[in-house]
Design an enzyme around this catalytic site. Structure first.
Site, PDB file in Angstrom:
ATOM      1  N   ASP A   1       1.163  -1.412  -0.265  1.00  0.00           N
ATOM      2  CA  ASP A   1       0.449  -0.283  -0.123  1.00  0.00           C
ATOM      3  C   ASP A   1       0.890   1.055   0.336  1.00  0.00           C
ATOM      4  OD1 ASP A   1      -2.765   1.486   0.852  1.00  0.00           O
ATOM      5  OD2 ASP A   1      -1.552   2.061   1.913  1.00  0.00           O
TER       6      ASP A   1
ATOM      7  N   TYR B   1       2.979  10.078  -0.289  1.00  0.00           N
ATOM      8  CA  TYR B   1       3.767   9.171   0.265  1.00  0.00           C
ATOM      9  C   TYR B   1       5.532   9.365  -0.663  1.00  0.00           C
ATOM     10  CZ  TYR B   1      -0.170   5.952   2.246  1.00  0.00           C
ATOM     11  OH  TYR B   1      -0.806   6.137   3.031  1.00  0.00           O
TER      12      TYR B   1
ATOM     13  N   LYS C   1      -2.960   6.155  -4.342  1.00  0.00           N
ATOM     14  CA  LYS C   1      -4.225   6.837  -4.302  1.00  0.00           C
ATOM     15  C   LYS C   1      -4.222   8.200  -4.850  1.00  0.00           C
ATOM     16  CE  LYS C   1      -2.959   5.029   0.541  1.00  0.00           C
ATOM     17  NZ  LYS C   1      -2.201   4.058   0.717  1.00  0.00           N
TER      18      LYS C   1
ATOM     19  N   HIS D   1      -8.689   9.254  -1.695  1.00  0.00           N
ATOM     20  CA  HIS D   1      -7.751   9.877  -0.395  1.00  0.00           C
ATOM     21  C   HIS D   1      -9.132  10.589   0.861  1.00  0.00           C
ATOM     22  CE1 HIS D   1      -3.862   9.558   0.944  1.00  0.00           C
ATOM     23  NE2 HIS D   1      -3.290   9.795  -0.100  1.00  0.00           N
TER      24      HIS D   1
END
Length: 297
Positions: free
Chosen positions: A50, A55, A84, A117
């Site tokens: 994930d 990130y 995401k 998100h």
């Protein structure tokens, strides 16, 4: 089948491994750590990875996945990869370019799951699925009312296969879980071990989940770590759970969640820890009409 590779079927017919490896780390952690940790996780048996545009580590995570494909540990189809869509790309014309940007960094042809998100429109996500860039599409941080708005949308082509939310013994999301199950939506748990290690957005005076005396007592009873008790609890409730660690020892420990079971009386004890406590409050979005955490669930 090796119990490590347990999977759950999604409403669109694809399968999601019930234990996932989370790759988020605070800014100060070098991105190379995500690459090392992802390789360790795949070697240990994790097949569900994930990550997210936000990130800023998809290049490194992609390198790790590709190196494990290259050395014959896995094939691409063995890996379930989630990315995401971040909040700045919600305008329909930005959705596909954002996914294509992630794929370019990953050097992969498709993601297995693409998630929004925060609550917003799904239409452009559906087009990504139709183009084969995402096998499944899902949502994150949606409450019941927001899920119902999507499910009741005229002309909805693909309902979201999952809702990824904060979920742990202090916030067990019982009502949301029941609702999602009734609609064929899989609940995916993030911050499943609490979120104390993210000082930039978690109140440091918050209770430390893994130091809870009750979880500690159950860990002793079953000769497991407190983290494994928290992860096992989710699996037995039918929740897909993300375990996040960049420590080799812990990554290898977390995959042992399939090696024991909690009896129903222990599950009830853990249920009793629920206090609707959130580590992740997304304060930057408070006041936005779609802020998801004002409703009961």
């Amino acid at each position: 089948m090796d119990p490590k590779f347990q999977r759950m079927v999604l409403s669109d017919g694809h399968f999601i491994p019930v234990l996932g490896f989370g790759t988020y780390a605070p800014e100060q952690v070098p991105k190379s750590k995500a690459m090392e940790a992802t390789k360790i996780a795949i070697d240990a048996g994790f097949r569900h990875i994930d990550s997210a545009y936000f990130y800023k580590n998809e290049k490194e995570v992609g390198l790790a996945i590709r190196s494990k494909i290259a050395d014959g540990t896995v094939k691409r189809e063995d890996i379930f990869y989630t990315s995401k869509l971040w909040c700045t790309f919600h305008r329909p014309e930005l959705v596909r370019p954002s996914l294509e940007d992630s794929l370019k960094k990953l050097q992969l042809d498709y993601v297995d799951l693409y998630i929004i998100h925060f609550p917003t429109a799904l239409k452009a996500m559906e087009k990504c699925k139709e183009a084969g860039l995402a096998k499944s599409i899902g949502v994150s941080n949606f409450n019941r009312r927001q899920l119902e708005m999507i499910l009741n949308k005229p002309g909805l082509k693909y309902k979201p296969v999952c809702n990824q939310v904060e979920c742990h013994p202090y916030l067990n999301q019982g009502k949301l879980l029941e609702f999602c199950k009734s609609k064929g939506i899989v609940l995916v748990a993030y911050s499943a071990l609490g979120s104390h290690r993210e000082p930039e957005w978690v109140d440091q005076s918050a209770p430390v989940l893994l130091e809870d005396p009750l979880i500690g007592a159950l860990a002793k009873k079953h000769q497991q770590t407190p983290a494994l008790i928290a992860l096992r609890y989710q699996l037995q409730r039918g929740v897909v759970v993300l375990a996040k660690s960049f420590t080799e020892k812990r990554i290898k420990e977390n995959i042992q969640v399939f090696e024991f079971q909690l009896p129903s009386e222990d599950m009830k004890v853990i249920d009793g820890l629920n206090r609707n406590f959130r580590y992740v409050t997304a304060d930057f979005a408070i006041g936005h009409p779609n802020y998801p955490f004002s409703d009961e669930y």
